[in-house]
Design an enzyme around this catalytic site. Structure first.
Site, PDB file in Angstrom:
ATOM      1  N   ALA A 127       0.844  -1.196   0.000  1.00 27.75           N
ATOM      2  CA  ALA A 127       0.000   0.000   0.000  1.00 27.75           C
ATOM      3  C   ALA A 127       0.878   1.243   0.000  1.00 27.75           C
ATOM      4  CB  ALA A 127      -0.930   0.007   1.215  1.00 27.75           C
ATOM      5  N   ASP A 128       0.297   2.334  -0.446  1.00 30.18           N
ATOM      6  CA  ASP A 128       0.974   3.625  -0.369  1.00 30.18           C
ATOM      7  C   ASP A 128      -0.074   4.695  -0.107  1.00 30.18           C
ATOM      8  OD1 ASP A 128       3.488   5.167  -0.656  1.00 30.18           O
ATOM      9  OD2 ASP A 128       2.397   6.142  -2.284  1.00 30.18           O
ATOM     10  N   THR A 129       0.268   5.648   0.753  1.00 29.58           N
ATOM     11  CA  THR A 129      -0.662   6.707   1.148  1.00 29.58           C
ATOM     12  C   THR A 129      -0.007   8.068   0.959  1.00 29.58           C
ATOM     13  OG1 THR A 129      -1.691   5.280   2.816  1.00 29.58           O
ATOM     14  CG2 THR A 129      -2.048   7.646   3.050  1.00 29.58           C
ATOM     15  N   THR A 165      -5.050   6.418  -0.716  1.00 31.13           N
ATOM     16  CA  THR A 165      -4.298   5.197  -0.457  1.00 31.13           C
ATOM     17  C   THR A 165      -4.555   4.223  -1.598  1.00 31.13           C
ATOM     18  OG1 THR A 165      -4.412   5.449   1.943  1.00 31.13           O
ATOM     19  CG2 THR A 165      -3.927   3.253   1.103  1.00 31.13           C
ATOM     20  N   ALA A 166      -3.468   3.673  -2.129  1.00 30.64           N
ATOM     21  CA  ALA A 166      -3.568   2.606  -3.127  1.00 30.64           C
ATOM     22  C   ALA A 166      -3.177   1.293  -2.468  1.00 30.64           C
ATOM     23  CB  ALA A 166      -2.665   2.878  -4.314  1.00 30.64           C
TER      24      ALA A 166
END
Length: 281
Positions: A127-129, A165-166
């Site tokens: 994940a990335d935010t 977020t992805a």
């Protein structure tokens, strides 16, 4: 009435807070977290498939690990990705976080897919935010106390901001056909509005707790940073760092694709039938 005291960035606390470099590195021996009653795991087919498999979280975020534990994924291997998070920010925020989360997942997949000792991963979750200001600036982690204060003042003074977020889930294919894995991706957006009446004193006091030093946007909504927030529109756990409902859907989708032998057999049968029909013509 007493005159409101103005804060100077040069003010020094009695006890200096930890450095930003220290906040970015997890403690070697952190105190054990308080144990709370754990909810029963969700009895879903995709999650049951993962109980005896390697479940890898490509992040060292304790918040993401805790959120995954809420749906029963407690047997996590935490393997932070070595993917360099330096992609250009020219694209839209959701494209940026999708590309970064995908890079993290692929880096860990390539590292672990042929692990002789532990075997292939059952699933990799990355994940990335990022936080995007009302002015459209992508905010990641603060670099210093001065930068941190300026970041929070901007979020307070310029209107609602957005958190993106992805999430990326990957699993090896049973057939190992090219590219060898199944992948599912999604992103989520939450609008967050700071309380415009919060004082500079409160912002400085919060900054010096260092709670937000290792977080995109410089605050943690699940902790003391909640005092800065007036309201949100959308998923709360998306702001924490992992939209749990979206993540569960991705897990179900990608695990449904893992055993693709039946799909291949069906494709081979259709191809054979087409060839037979062509021979009869």
């Amino acid at each position: 009435m007493s005159e409101k005291r103005l804060i100077s960035l040069g003010d020094e606390p009695t006890d200096a807070p930890p450095s930003y470099e220290a906040a970015a590195v997890p403690a070697q021996n952190p105190p054990p977290p308080r144990r709370l009653a754990r909810p029963p795991p969700l009895e879903l087919p995709a999650l049951l498939l993962l109980r005896d498999k390697r479940v890898i979280l490509a992040s060292q975020s304790p918040r993401r690990k805790q959120l995954l534990g809420q749906i029963g994924l407690t047997n996590l291997e935490v393997i932070p990705s070595n993917f360099e998070e330096n992609l250009p920010k020219d694209d839209s925020p959701f494209e940026y976080v999708l590309a970064t989360a995908t890079g993290k997942a692929l880096a860990v997949y390539e590292q672990e897919v042929d692990n002789v000792e532990k075997g292939d991963p059952g699933i990799i979750i990355a994940a990335d935010t990022v936080v995007v200001s009302a002015m459209g600036e992508i905010l990641e982690k603060p670099r210093s106390e001065a930068h941190h204060i300026a970041m929070l003042k901007g979020l307070r003074d310029t209107g609602p901001h957005r958190v993106y977020t992805a999430v990326v889930c990957m699993t090896p294919l049973e057939s190992a056909r090219d590219p060898g894995y199944a992948i599912e991706r999604a992103w989520e957006e939450t609008v967050v509005k700071f309380d415009t009446s919060i004082s500079d004193d409160l912002l400085l006091a919060y900054v010096r707790t260092r709670e937000g030093a290792d977080k995109a946007g410089g605050y943690g909504i699940q902790g003391t940073g909640a005092v800065l927030v007036d309201r949100i529109e959308g998923s709360f756990d998306n702001v924490v760092g992992l939209p749990l409902r979206t993540t569960l859907k991705l897990i179900e989708k990608v695990m449904a694709k893992a055993d693709d032998d039946d799909v291949l057999n069906g494709e081979a049968l259709e191809e054979a039938e087409r060839e037979e029909d062509e021979d009869l013509l």
